[in-house]
Design an enzyme around this catalytic site. Structure first.
Site, short mmCIF file in Angstrom:
data_model
loop_
_atom_site.label_atom_id
_atom_site.label_comp_id
_atom_site.label_asym_id
_atom_site.label_seq_id
_atom_site.Cartn_x
_atom_site.Cartn_y
_atom_site.Cartn_z
N ASP A 1 78.07 -7.57 -4.60
CA ASP A 1 78.60 -8.85 -5.37
C ASP A 1 79.35 -9.90 -4.18
O ASP A 1 79.68 -11.03 -4.49
CB ASP A 1 79.55 -8.84 -6.44
CG ASP A 1 80.50 -7.75 -6.49
OD1 ASP A 1 81.57 -8.08 -5.62
OD2 ASP A 1 80.56 -6.63 -6.94
N ASP B 1 82.39 0.83 -3.01
CA ASP B 1 82.47 0.17 -4.17
C ASP B 1 80.84 0.13 -5.07
O ASP B 1 80.13 -0.52 -5.01
CB ASP B 1 82.43 -1.43 -3.64
CG ASP B 1 82.43 -2.45 -4.90
OD1 ASP B 1 82.44 -1.86 -6.25
OD2 ASP B 1 82.17 -3.57 -4.72
N SER B 2 81.08 1.17 -5.68
CA SER B 2 79.75 1.59 -6.25
C SER B 2 79.68 1.35 -7.78
O SER B 2 80.53 1.11 -8.28
CB SER B 2 79.12 3.04 -6.00
OG SER B 2 80.14 3.78 -6.53
N ASP C 1 70.23 2.04 2.56
CA ASP C 1 71.06 3.17 1.80
C ASP C 1 72.37 3.75 2.34
O ASP C 1 72.22 3.99 3.45
CB ASP C 1 70.00 4.35 1.62
CG ASP C 1 70.64 5.56 0.74
OD1 ASP C 1 70.71 5.31 -0.38
OD2 ASP C 1 71.01 6.42 1.62
N GLY C 2 73.34 3.65 1.36
CA GLY C 2 74.68 3.66 2.05
C GLY C 2 74.81 5.13 2.57
O GLY C 2 75.51 5.41 3.63
N TYR D 1 90.16 -5.23 -9.68
CA TYR D 1 89.40 -4.19 -9.11
C TYR D 1 89.09 -4.42 -7.55
O TYR D 1 89.57 -3.66 -6.72
CB TYR D 1 87.96 -4.41 -9.63
CG TYR D 1 86.95 -3.24 -9.22
CD1 TYR D 1 86.89 -2.01 -9.85
CD2 TYR D 1 86.41 -3.49 -8.04
CE1 TYR D 1 86.07 -1.18 -9.32
CE2 TYR D 1 85.40 -2.39 -7.52
CZ TYR D 1 85.28 -1.40 -8.22
OH TYR D 1 84.30 -0.24 -7.67
N GLN D 2 88.88 -5.68 -7.10
CA GLN D 2 88.34 -5.98 -5.74
C GLN D 2 89.82 -5.83 -4.87
O GLN D 2 89.73 -5.41 -3.62
CB GLN D 2 87.82 -7.42 -5.55
CG GLN D 2 86.81 -7.73 -6.58
CD GLN D 2 85.48 -7.58 -6.47
OE1 GLN D 2 85.04 -6.65 -5.93
NE2 GLN D 2 84.67 -8.28 -7.03
#
Ligand code: SPD
Length: 300
Positions: free
Chosen positions: A100, A169-170, A151-152, A75-76
């Site tokens: 993370d 990346d939510s 907040d993004g 994923y990353q």
């Protein structure tokens, strides 16, 4: 709100049960909890970290697995290097979410990236990751990175024409991440990007969420001239698959062929999953998915 289901089996062992599968109430992912590291309720969500013999250390937000030591690379690395190797010169990168630290860790590795800004709403996820998931938390130590707890959506609304690549990346589109899937957010991302800028956003699974993905495509194609869905395999997610919506301000972008290969070669040995071949193959979708997405793209 917190809905982590944890249960015991006949041998009195503890298991985590993912109840938050986005568009299916018909299946459950279960992972044995070898050792619980921490569980706490932050202002925004329930945060659980535990160890499993096969998956290693695992992070759960509310009721959904976010990453495990075994497979987080798929994923990353993909959410980071797909857009970074599509953009002609990805110097300035914004990460929305990613508490993370795994995406920050990957983005900072890229030889062309000079500045990384990250905007995460929940400081407690970051603290827990640094303490219990250091293989990802290490991402916050890079000197290219400036981290804001904010907040993004608010951040992108207030910054215009600043970034080459924006990665969202939510977690899933509920709770604190809901606004990150709305048209207004994509419009704000468009304005926050520089010329030829690219976004790459977590866009769920084509097995469970195809209607959701079509809807997302419909919204984003009203704003960006070019878009595509790229897929990756994540063993610990309920359908084993997740994808990214990638969109560019350029009308003539080539999504499928990885750029910067000579420079990128320097970091290739630090990667576990991404390669130029994985890059190209991520855009090859099953026929039932491609047909449905083409239908949306051909009917704006
Ligand atoms: N269904 C869970 C989707 C999780 C996406 N976020 C993963 C975070 C990895 N940094």
């Amino acid at each position: 709100m917190a809905n982590n289901e944890q249960c015991k089996n006949h041998d009195n062992e503890d298991w985590f049960v993912e109840t938050g599968v986005l568009n299916s109430d018909q299946c459950r992912l279960t992972i044995k909890i070898g050792r619980k590291l921490i569980e706490k309720q932050s202002k925004y969500q329930n945060i659980l970290a535990f160890e499993n013999e096969k998956f290693g250390r695992c992070l759960v937000l509310d009721d959904a697995i976010q990453c495990t030591e075994l497979d987080e690379c798929s994923y990353q690395e993909m959410i980071s290097f797909l857009p970074l190797n599509i953009h002609p010169n990805p110097e300035r990168v914004l990460i929305i979410g990613g508490g993370d630290g795994g995406v920050a860790r990957e983005v900072a590795k890229h030889p062309l990236v000079k500045h990384v800004v990250q905007c995460e709403i929940d400081s407690e996820v970051v603290e827990i990751s640094k303490k219990y998931l250091p293989f990802m938390g290490v991402g916050f130590e890079n000197e290219k990175l400036k981290l804001f707890f904010q907040d993004g959506y608010e951040y992108v609304r207030n910054h215009k024409n600043e970034f080459d690549v924006i990665i969202t990346d939510s977690s899933d589109p509920k709770g604190p991440a809901t606004t990150l899937y709305q048209s207004e957010y994509y419009q704000a991302l468009y304005e926050c990007l520089r010329h030829d800028g690219i976004i790459c956003c977590q866009a769920e699974s084509y097995w469970f969420d195809l209607e959701f993905i079509k809807n997302l495509f419909h919204k984003v194609q009203q704003i960006f001239p070019s878009l595509a869905y790229a897929s990756t395999a994540v063993a610990s997610y309920p359908s084993g698959q997740i994808g990214f919506l990638i969109a560019s301000k350029s009308k003539t972008v080539d999504f499928k062929h990885a750029k910067h290969q000579e420079k990128f070669q320097k970091i290739a040995e630090k990667l576990r999953y991404y390669s130029p071949e994985m890059h190209s193959s991520a855009f090859i979708l099953p026929m039932f998915v491609q047909r449905q997405l083409d239908q949306v793209l051909n009917n704006p």
